[in-house]
Write an enzyme that holds these catalytic residues in place. Structure first.
Site: not given
Length: 166
Positions: A114, A130
């Protein structure tokens, strides 16, 4: 033609997700930050061993299995042409693209990379996959609530206002 266009877009987003995850891993050490959109968002390399908000952390294979089931279910809906409206098809391809992006990370690395970190609110760090999943789910909900009945419900003639409804 519609499936080819959204399929190509989905593959492009999957490629962008994987490329950006690689780029961030090579160029920004774990935990370090770099300005991206000052005052709004910064880049931060994070390894997420769970799902949203690190839920199910450490349950790598369960997350892979559940995500695979979701991706396959959405793919079946698209292949069987249950969803034919462009908005619904786009939603499906976004969910598939994002799901595959995170599956690749979990299988290959054991975690998901991330990198996007909001500076103005306390929100989990996230990635392009995401974004695809969240946008696809929101679009899917909008499609189901406002477009499915009119355009794709079985027995309804694709948007014909005079078609009988059940």
């Amino acid at each position: 033609m519609l499936y080819a266009v959204f399929g190509a877009l989905g593959l492009a987003l999957l490629g962008l997700d994987q490329w950006f995850k690689h780029w961030i891993t090579v160029n920004l050490p774990l935990g370090e930050t770099q300005p991206f959109l000052p005052g709004f968002m910064q880049l931060r390399t994070v390894h997420n061993y769970g799902a949203a908000w690190s839920s199910f952390s450490g349950m790598r294979w369960l997350l892979v299995a559940v995500t695979c089931c979701i991706v396959v279910a959405v793919a079946v809906v698209l292949v069987r042409r249950v969803v034919r409206h462009p908005f619904g098809v786009a939603a499906g391809f976004l969910v598939i693209s994002g799901g595959l992006g995170n599956i690749i990370d979990r299988v290959r690395l054991g975690y998901v990379v991330d990198m996007f970190d909001f500076q103005f609110i306390n929100y989990p760090v996230f990635n392009i996959a995401d974004c695809c999943i969240v946008c696809g789910c929101i679009m899917g909900a909008v499609y189901y609530l406002w477009l499915y009945e009119k355009y794709d419900k079985k027995g309804v003639s694709n948007g014909d206002p005079d078609a009988p409804t059940e």
